[in-house]
Enzyme design. Structure first.
Site, mmCIF file in Angstrom:
data_model
loop_
_atom_site.group_PDB
_atom_site.id
_atom_site.type_symbol
_atom_site.label_atom_id
_atom_site.label_comp_id
_atom_site.label_asym_id
_atom_site.label_seq_id
_atom_site.Cartn_x
_atom_site.Cartn_y
_atom_site.Cartn_z
ATOM 1 N N SER A 22 0.813 -1.216 0.000
ATOM 2 C CA SER A 22 0.000 0.000 0.000
ATOM 3 C C SER A 22 0.843 1.261 0.000
ATOM 4 O O SER A 22 0.409 2.302 -0.517
ATOM 5 C CB SER A 22 -0.939 0.009 1.208
ATOM 6 O OG SER A 22 -0.204 -0.084 2.422
ATOM 7 N N ASP A 55 -5.777 8.237 8.484
ATOM 8 C CA ASP A 55 -5.820 6.980 9.226
ATOM 9 C C ASP A 55 -4.661 6.864 10.223
ATOM 10 O O ASP A 55 -4.602 5.905 10.986
ATOM 11 C CB ASP A 55 -5.855 5.775 8.283
ATOM 12 C CG ASP A 55 -4.564 5.571 7.474
ATOM 13 O OD1 ASP A 55 -3.570 6.268 7.726
ATOM 14 O OD2 ASP A 55 -4.570 4.710 6.580
ATOM 15 N N HIS A 103 -0.868 5.430 7.236
ATOM 16 C CA HIS A 103 -0.192 5.561 5.948
ATOM 17 C C HIS A 103 0.239 7.018 5.748
ATOM 18 O O HIS A 103 -0.415 7.923 6.279
ATOM 19 C CB HIS A 103 -1.111 5.149 4.797
ATOM 20 C CG HIS A 103 -1.471 3.695 4.817
ATOM 21 N ND1 HIS A 103 -2.561 3.216 5.502
ATOM 22 C CD2 HIS A 103 -0.874 2.621 4.238
ATOM 23 C CE1 HIS A 103 -2.631 1.897 5.353
ATOM 24 N NE2 HIS A 103 -1.615 1.515 4.600
#
Length: 270
Positions: free
Chosen positions: A78, A240, A243
């Site tokens: 990711s 979040d 990240h």
């Protein structure tokens, strides 16, 4: 970064490797639940801006003169895909493609194969896809999720090196961002965060050792980026808190651009 499901696996790994007492085991598993609650699960996919990026910063465009084109592939998890970036312009692949285009004076065609949640054990299908049309240069960032693979750092790093050798054998120059420092993720409480840091740094060292014999260039993301993320988490992490955001990805692209240019045979103007 390591997925939220990996936090419990991290506690499991710490218990099995470190011989934790029952009280310490309970503390770590409790903290992993707490961290997953605080962080939550990502609900959005990262945007995509694959295509040709020009030296003037425009793009993505569908076509460019193939005679002067540099092809760039991005593989990994990711972080490589850019989860947390606020817009396509802030994806790490886009930032690197545009930086490479500006330095070379040539268009760069970006193709992103990275998939959120990927582990090194799942890198082979991405390499298979990339090698359908081998790129001139590839950027790989993977390892943060490997805690869920129940592999030791050495085994994980060996798998990474094997896939990197496949790319190099096809004529692709490779730049690898080694595992980031998971201890920079503040929502992971202590002492679980210390365990995450120790594990991720061990993997980064193992990755660098394995890559040293492949011909790839390794960039120590943990050493170069963690001090900034620890000092400015509110500026560099996405909503979040797990990240990077666009500014965080810009910082990562900044430290990877010079190695990328060198791998692509581009002499930087600045």
């Amino acid at each position: 970064m390591v997925g939220t499901r990996g936090l419990r696996a991290l506690a499991l790994a710490a218990g099995s490797v470190g011989g934790l007492s029952g009280a310490a085991w309970s503390l770590l598993t409790s903290q992993s639940r707490q961290a997953r609650t605080v962080i939550g699960a990502p609900v959005d996919l990262p945007p995509n801006a694959d295509g040709c990026h020009l030296p003037d910063g425009t793009g993505p465009l569908p076509l460019a003169d193939a005679r002067h084109l540099i092809t760039l592939a991005v593989l990994g998890d990711s972080t490589a895909a850019g989860l947390g970036a606020e817009s396509p312009d802030l994806l790490p692949g886009v930032l690197l493609a545009r930086g490479l285009a500006a330095e070379s004076g040539r268009p760069v065609r970006l193709t992103t194969h990275a998939v959120g949640g990927s582990r090194t054990t799942g890198l082979a299908p991405q390499v298979d896809e990339a090698l359908r049309h081998p790129p001139d240069v590839a950027v790989v960032i993977v390892g943060g999720n490997d805690v869920t693979a129940r592999l030791g750092p050495n085994a994980s790093a060996a798998l990474l090196a094997a896939q990197v050798r496949r790319l190099i054998a096809a004529g692709t120059a490779v730049v690898v961002g080694t595992c980031p420092d998971l201890g920079a993720i503040v929502p992971i409480p202590q002492p679980l965060r210390a365990v995450a840091r120790r594990w991720s740094l061990a993997l980064a060292r193992a990755q660098a050792r394995e890559l040293s014999s492949t011909g790839a260039t390794s960039v120590p993301l943990a050493a170069l980026l963690a001090p900034h993320f620890l000092a400015r988490p509110q500026d560099l992490f996405s909503g979040d808190r797990f990240h990077p955001n666009g500014a965080g990805y810009a910082l990562a692209a900044e430290v990877m651009l010079a190695p990328l240019c060198a791998a692509a045979g581009v002499r930087r103007a600045r």
